[in-house]
Design an enzyme around this catalytic site. Structure first.
Site, PDB file in Angstrom:
ATOM      1  N   LYS A 124       0.820  -1.218   0.000  1.00 34.55           N
ATOM      2  CA  LYS A 124       0.000   0.000   0.000  1.00 34.55           C
ATOM      3  C   LYS A 124       0.853   1.266   0.000  1.00 34.55           C
ATOM      4  O   LYS A 124       2.042   1.236   0.253  1.00 34.55           O
ATOM      5  CB  LYS A 124      -1.006  -0.042   1.157  1.00 34.55           C
ATOM      6  CG  LYS A 124      -2.145  -1.034   0.812  1.00 34.55           C
ATOM      7  CD  LYS A 124      -3.285  -1.024   1.794  1.00 34.55           C
ATOM      8  CE  LYS A 124      -4.359  -2.033   1.327  1.00 34.55           C
ATOM      9  NZ  LYS A 124      -5.419  -2.206   2.320  1.00 34.55           N
ATOM     10  N   ARG A 184      -3.403 -10.180   5.087  1.00 34.36           N
ATOM     11  CA  ARG A 184      -3.780 -10.257   3.665  1.00 34.36           C
ATOM     12  C   ARG A 184      -2.644  -9.694   2.817  1.00 34.36           C
ATOM     13  O   ARG A 184      -2.312  -8.517   2.943  1.00 34.36           O
ATOM     14  CB  ARG A 184      -5.069  -9.458   3.474  1.00 34.36           C
ATOM     15  CG  ARG A 184      -5.630  -9.460   2.062  1.00 34.36           C
ATOM     16  CD  ARG A 184      -6.903  -8.610   2.020  1.00 34.36           C
ATOM     17  NE  ARG A 184      -7.449  -8.535   0.683  1.00 34.36           N
ATOM     18  CZ  ARG A 184      -7.023  -7.693  -0.255  1.00 34.36           C
ATOM     19  NH1 ARG A 184      -6.045  -6.855   0.002  1.00 34.36           N
ATOM     20  NH2 ARG A 184      -7.579  -7.706  -1.448  1.00 34.36           N
TER      21      ARG A 184
HETATM   22  C1  7PJ Z   1      -8.132  -4.692   1.713  1.00 35.00           C
HETATM   23  C2  7PJ Z   1      -9.151  -5.520   1.270  1.00 35.00           C
HETATM   24  C3  7PJ Z   1      -7.796  -4.694   3.107  1.00 35.00           C
HETATM   25  C4  7PJ Z   1      -9.525  -6.338   3.393  1.00 35.00           C
HETATM   26  C5  7PJ Z   1      -8.352  -4.416  -0.406  1.00 35.00           C
HETATM   27  C6  7PJ Z   1      -5.433  -3.560  -1.875  1.00 35.00           C
HETATM   28  C7  7PJ Z   1      -6.701  -2.816  -2.002  1.00 35.00           C
HETATM   29  N1  7PJ Z   1      -9.850  -6.340   2.094  1.00 35.00           N
HETATM   30  N2  7PJ Z   1      -9.282  -5.335  -0.061  1.00 35.00           N
HETATM   31  N3  7PJ Z   1      -8.532  -5.529   3.894  1.00 35.00           N
HETATM   32  N4  7PJ Z   1      -7.620  -4.021   0.651  1.00 35.00           N
HETATM   33  N5  7PJ Z   1     -10.194  -7.129   4.244  1.00 35.00           N
HETATM   34  O1  7PJ Z   1      -5.370  -4.784  -1.771  1.00 35.00           O
HETATM   35  O2  7PJ Z   1      -4.392  -2.855  -1.897  1.00 35.00           O
HETATM   36  O3  7PJ Z   1      -6.926  -3.973   3.609  1.00 35.00           O
HETATM   37  S1  7PJ Z   1      -8.165  -3.866  -2.038  1.00 35.00           S
END
Ligand code: 7PJ
Length: 356
Positions: free
Chosen positions: A295, A330
């Protein structure tokens, strides 16, 4: 007026302490002090750092509930046949089936290639593969349901057929339904069920776990000028409300996971404060999911490194998250993160083995 409890002063092990220490959420971390944050409405009015020893004497019912959440073990979460233990950190691997995702946009030629990448993440140690078909990166436009289903359903079907535990990253009820039909067994909703009001009912009926993620504003505008009086307090209270709303819709509390939404309507300072204080969210009693992988805050702290050069920073945030007791991390870079967490795990196990 109420008081929020933030665990702090983490210690290597419970052995040899004069004062009492407490185990964080049945995991591998122990803490020796609690910040008592007094809150009026959504604002912090004062804070006091106190030792764990003796703190219980000061509890009202609300604080006792938070304490039970902070110190209680998290039961395993079930994704179909798969049982995912939450007494140790787990990795969720990201598969973006989007043409425009900022960090790995358009890398897969077709659904077969995306499913293969997901299967190798699972082989590399990811407990869950999170498949998304709508970019929610800052500035992204919403995608039509039909397109989103066309992107995610074939990938989910192939992954689920090979026995992989799959979650779907979507805000839309029709996509959730199609994903469940294709074999997804968890819903990851970055809107925390605020975007599509049909989501909560169908998740309750399906009986699958759901991740409720905090955000401020819509993806199109969320990074324009995010503001908080107090990041930790506001995220805590917001997630508490979303958990209550999900329960009102019939979703069982033990099916709810929470995520503070790193980067979603948060500037660099907000994200850093959030990571340092993350453990406050265990007071809500739900497993914590955290996604900081690649990020923009990492770029901001490293001379604007582009998204494909943010692995070291992503690992630093993953380790910070597990130190604060986050249960599911994640990430895009699964083998690298799994290796880092195995080393961290080895260190924790060593520290927690009593010397005879
Ligand atoms: C997240 C997500 C996060 C959860 C995205 C990216 C943007 N779902 N989906 N947490 N971020 N739960 O992956 O950079 O931080 S999309």
């Amino acid at each position: 007026m109420r008081t929020l409890l933030r665990p702090t002063a983490f210690v290597d092990s419970p052995f040899g302490h004069d004062g009492k220490v407490a185990r964080l959420a049945g995991g591998l971390n122990w803490f020796s002090a609690v910040e008592l944050i007094r809150v009026e409405g959504r604002t912090r009015t004062s804070a006091e750092l106190v030792p764990v020893e003796g703190v219980e004497a000061r509890f009202d019912e609300d604080m006792q509930t938070q304490w039970d959440g902070l110190t209680g073990a998290r039961p395993a979460v079930q994704l179909g046949e798969r049982t995912i233990r939450l007494d140790q950190p787990q990795v969720m691997g990201i598969i973006n089936a989007t043409p425009d995702s900022f960090s790995d946009g358009g890398q897969f030629a077709d659904s077969g290639a995306a499913a293969e990448a997901g299967a190798s993440m699972a082989a590399d140690g990811a407990a869950i593969i999170d498949v998304g078909g709508e970019s929610t990166r800052p500035g992204a436009k919403a995608v039509w349901e039909g397109d989103e289903i066309g992107r995610v359903a074939p990938v989910i079907r192939q992954l689920a057929a090979s026995g992989t535990a799959v979650s779907v990253d979507t805000r839309k009820a029709d996509v959730m339904t199609a994903a469940l039909e294709a074999g997804a067994r968890m819903i990851n909703d970055v809107s925390a069920l605020t975007y599509d009001d049909r989501g909560a009912g169908l998740i309750a009926a399906a009986g699958v776990p759901v991740v409720l993620m905090h955000h401020q504003g819509a993806p199109e505008t969320m990074q324009d000028d995010p503001r908080y009086d107090d990041v930790l307090v506001e995220i805590f209270l917001w997630l508490e409300e979303r958990i209550a709303a999900a329960e009102d819709a019939g979703i069982k509390r033990d099916k709810i996971l929470i995520d503070p939404g790193f980067g979603f309507g948060k500037n660099v300072a907000h994200n850093l404060e959030l990571m340092n204080g993350l453990a406050i969210l265990h007071g809500l009693g739900c497993p914590i999911v955290l996604g900081a992988s690649r990020k923009r805050t990492i770029g901001a702290l490293s001379g604007e490194a582009p998204a494909d050069q943010r692995l070291p920073g992503s690992l630093a945030f993953a380790l910070k998250a597990v130190e604060q007791g986050a249960q599911i991390i994640r990430v895009h870079d699964v083998p690298e993160t799994v290796q880092a967490l195995r080393v961290w795990r080895g260190l924790r196990d060593q520290a927690l083995t009593p010397r005879v």
